[in-house]
Design an enzyme around this catalytic site. Structure first.
Site, short mmCIF file in Angstrom:
data_model
loop_
_atom_site.label_atom_id
_atom_site.label_comp_id
_atom_site.label_asym_id
_atom_site.label_seq_id
_atom_site.Cartn_x
_atom_site.Cartn_y
_atom_site.Cartn_z
CD GLU A 79 -1.74 -2.36 1.66
OE1 GLU A 79 -0.53 -2.61 1.93
OE2 GLU A 79 -2.65 -3.18 1.84
CG PHE A 141 -9.46 -9.60 11.49
CD1 PHE A 141 -8.19 -10.01 11.87
CD2 PHE A 141 -9.78 -9.62 10.13
CE1 PHE A 141 -7.26 -10.44 10.94
CE2 PHE A 141 -8.85 -10.05 9.18
CZ PHE A 141 -7.58 -10.46 9.60
CD GLN A 142 -7.22 -7.30 7.65
OE1 GLN A 142 -8.15 -7.05 6.89
NE2 GLN A 142 -6.07 -7.80 7.22
CE LYS A 191 -17.19 -6.27 3.67
NZ LYS A 191 -16.59 -7.59 3.94
CG MET A 499 22.96 11.95 3.05
SD MET A 499 24.20 13.06 2.33
CE MET A 499 23.26 13.80 0.98
#
Lengths: 587, 160
Positions: A79, A141-142, A191, A499
């Site tokens: 993502e 969940f999630q 949802k 760097m």
């Protein structure tokens, strides 16, 4: 995924359906649509052509509608890649970039990308799935509180609690992301909101009493600036990303040329003014050109436009532009006076302010000031040592610059690769340099290049990378291959986190703690394993021929340049030092 | 450094308090007190925020607050003629022996006794900060069991 050329929204196909004052009606009754369908209709209304995303449980309703919608979906492999790709798309096109992720880990994986876009003021609209409203707050969940998490790194965000609010929220989100000082906006969609139904009307206007950006500068202040410019002996324009995002490059050039004002740019502003222009000073700041830093130190009027006096620009703030009156043009009033004192504040859009300034200026030549600048340029030419144990990395960038005539879209990762690109690529037009300036996000350049390429399919897009940064989002090779996105990746491979190693060399007695990348993979083999092309370049005389071959390839290519391992970025202003106190380095 | 009173109109939305409080903490501004409640328009709330800041910091606070989409209007009413009020509930340990003494103190401050139990008394007092501070000071010797203050709310005097 689409199977034909006609609109195939099931509701649109229903006979007897019509639009009555913006509301879908069937036989006189408004039609209810599912939240996910409303979302897609809103994206179409916003003329969104592509979304970058990754599916998951909480966004299943959205993906089900996307399956046969007229909107292109690019499946990334992480993502974070979706957020950076949306960001790269936005920077390359000027249009908002859109990304989608599922709830919980999908949403949290967007965080770095949103913070990157926020720091660089890029319009991105992110949609995240969320557990159903009845499940919120139960550690489901999630489940993650993504609006709470992203509050400090978005311009605004929403948790939509009811399907009937969805169209208004999306309208507001695009408005907020793209107006004023642009920035990312996140919409969290439970949802049951995506699955729920509501009448669909896409509002034509927004009602946000607390949000009224100022575009036009105050006429009195603009007059004051014009007078200050006429009176100045040694003016310098210091321009940043605001000039790029407001499309002010032409106006900037006009102001600079009318009054013979040298132009120093920030990292974000590099492509706003052509590097080859006689009035260009290149970039200023920590790794800026010696002449830009000296010009700013000597100037008697500093005209900051769309720039925010970042610490990498100013160095020690007390001695920044010590002889100058400071004019500061910015669309965000909070930037004015945040870091430095100011004499002439102008809140407004860079383009509008500069365009309003032009008619108030006479033409003027400044032979003495330009002669002084010329001596700065003679004293501090950009230059680098020949590679000791590999190709000089700067040489690779010079060759890319020459070969592309400065006309490619260049993205970078973060670190030495980014600074050398800023120093040695000769930019010609705005929106052609895409880099994570504020947040300094390693792993940004490659997915951003994918987004930029999709937004500008006819341009050549090159990610100039380090071996460390590239590995932070290397998985997006699969995305580039799956969709045939022909980005070119040039890895300046020194086997170090270059760097950080440079700072360890200079400030920590060469104690290279955790900066040696001895486990690097064979990048050619990696590219080939993904189905892309790979090239390894080990000598300077091979740089040009391989670049010519690679840039002509129709698909994605990884070029692995074995560069001098301990090459450093110079000049360099040591941290917390005045910007005229540069270290020249080895030549 | 000076104490400033900001009167801030915000959209009455979920999360607006978190946005304001989060802004103060992440930019390193200190909130001395914050009170929030709905206005006569149900979709708009008013926050009364007291901050200690020098002029430059106050300007940044104001500008950063303005950037929040849900913030509609900010007024610095520090120098305006205004009425400041705060409400406090003070639970003091007191029994039959010192009850009347405590009642006397409360009376002087025109505070109300809102609960009396065998070993405790709850006093309700309204007033400006200084008055409440003074009452807290005077009741401390009896033993404060619990103290709850609402934070200051303010209103500019006259028709402004």
């Amino acid at each position: 995924m689409n199977s034909g050329g006609t609109a195939r929204h099931p509701l649109v196909l229903t006979p007897g359906l019509r639009v009555d004052e913006g509301v879908l009606v069937l036989g006189g009754l408004p039609v209810e649509m599912r939240g996910a369908e409303i979302l897609i209709e809103c994206l179409k209304a916003e003329k969104v052509e592509v979304v970058f995303g990754y599916p998951g449980g909480a966004v299943l309703p959205i993906y089900d509608v996307l399956y046969d919608a007229d909107i292109r979906h690019i499946l990334v492999r992480h993502e974070q890649g979706a957020a950076h790709a949306a960001d790269g798309y936005a920077r390359a096109t000027g249009r908002p970039g859109v990304c989608i992720a599922t709830s919980g880990p999908g949403a949290t994986n967007l965080v770095t990308g949103l913070a990157t876009a926020y720091m660089d003021s890029v319009p991105v609209v992110a949609f995240t799935g969320q557990v159903a409203t009845s499940m919120i707050g139960r550690d489901s969940f999630q489940e993650a509180d993504i609006t709470g998490i992203t509050m400090p790194i978005t311009k605004h965000n929403y948790l939509v609690k009811s399907t009937k609010d969805l169209a208004r929220v999306i309208k507001e989100a695009f408005h907020i992301a793209t107006t004023g000082r642009p920035g990312p906006v996140l919409i969290d969609l439970p949802k049951d909101v995506s699955n729920g139904t509501a009448e669909f009307t896409y509002p034509e206007t927004v009602d946000l009493p607390g949000y009224k950006p100022t575009y036009d500068g105050h006429p009195k202040q603009i007059k004051e600036l014009a007078r200050a410019i006429e009176a100045a002996q040694r003016p310098v324009l210091y321009v940043g990303g605001g000039v790029v995002s407001s499309g002010a490059s032409d106006a900037l050039r006009k102001v600079a040329e009318m009054q013979e004002i040298p132009v120093a740019t920030t990292l974000m502003g590099l492509s706003a003014f052509p590097t080859a222009h006689p009035l260009s000073l290149g970039m200023l700041g920590m790794h800026g050109t010696g002449y830009a830093n000296l010009a700013v130190t000597e100037c008697d009027l500093l005209i900051a436009v769309g720039a925010r006096f970042d610490d990498r620009v100013t160095g020690k703030i007390e001695t920044f532009a010590p002889k100058a009156r400071v004019a500061h043009v910015d669309i965000d009033p909070a930037e004015i006076g945040k870091n430095v004192r100011f004499d002439i504040p102008i809140v407004g859009d860079a383009k509008r302010v500069l365009e309003a300034l032009i008619p108030q200026l006479e033409t003027k030549t400044r032979p003495e000031w330009l002669a002084q600048i010329a001596t700065f340029k003679n004293e501090w030419p950009l230059g680098y040592a020949k590679g000791r144990d590999g190709i000089a990395p700067q040489y690779v960038i010079e060759q890319i610059s020459e070969l592309t005539k400065g006309e490619a879209i260049i993205t970078t990762e973060v670190g030495q690769n980014q600074m050398w690109t800023a120093q040695y690529y000769r930019f010609k037009q705005p929106r052609s340099f895409i880099t994570s300036g504020g947040l300094g996000t390693m792993g940004f350049g490659f997915p951003a290049a994918i987004g930029a390429q999709i937004g500008q399919p006819n341009r050549l897009v090159i990610d100039i990378a380090g071996d460390g940064s590239f590995q932070m989002n290397i998985q997006e090779l699969a995305t580039a291959v799956q969709y045939g996105i022909p980005v070119k990746i040039a890895i300046l491979n020194n086997g170090y986190l270059g760097m950080v190693r440079q700072w360890q060399e200079m400030f920590h007695n060469k104690r290279y703690s955790a900066t040696v990348l001895s486990g690097n993979p064979n990048f050619v083999a990696i590219a080939e394993a993904y189905g892309a092309k790979g090239f390894r370049v080990e000598s300077e005389d091979q740089v040009r021929p391989v670049l010519e071959q690679a840039l002509a390839e129709p698909g994605p290519v990884v070029m692995d340049f074995a560069v001098s391992r301990e090459a450093n970025v110079f000049p360099m202003v040591p941290p917390n030092e005045s910007i005229n106190m540069m270290v020249r380095g080895d030549r | 450094m000076m104490k400033h009173t900001l009167s801030v109109l915000v959209m009455n939305q979920p999360g607006v308090l978190a946005r304001v409080a989060g802004l103060f903490s992440r930019r390193g501004f200190n909130i001395e007190s914050l009170a929030v409640g709905v206005t006569d328009e149900p979709n708009i709330s008013r926050m009364t925020i007291q901050v200690e800041a020098d002029d430059a910091t106050l300007e940044q606070i104001t500008k950063q607050l303005h950037k929040l989409i849900d913030v509609i209007k900010i007024s610095d009413i520090t120098t305006d003629e205004r009425v400041d009020r705060e409400l406090a509930l003070i639970k003091i340990s007191g029994d039959a022996a010192n009850r009347s003494e405590i009642l006397q103190v409360a009376d002087i401050f025109r505070a109300k006794i809102v609960d009396v139990a065998e070993k405790s008394i709850v006093i309700e007092v309204t007033g400006d900060e200084a008055k409440i501070d003074a009452l807290v000071q005077l009741t401390r010797p009896y033993g404060i069991i619990e103290l709850v203050r609402t934070g200051k709310i303010s209103m500019v005097r006259g028709s402004k």
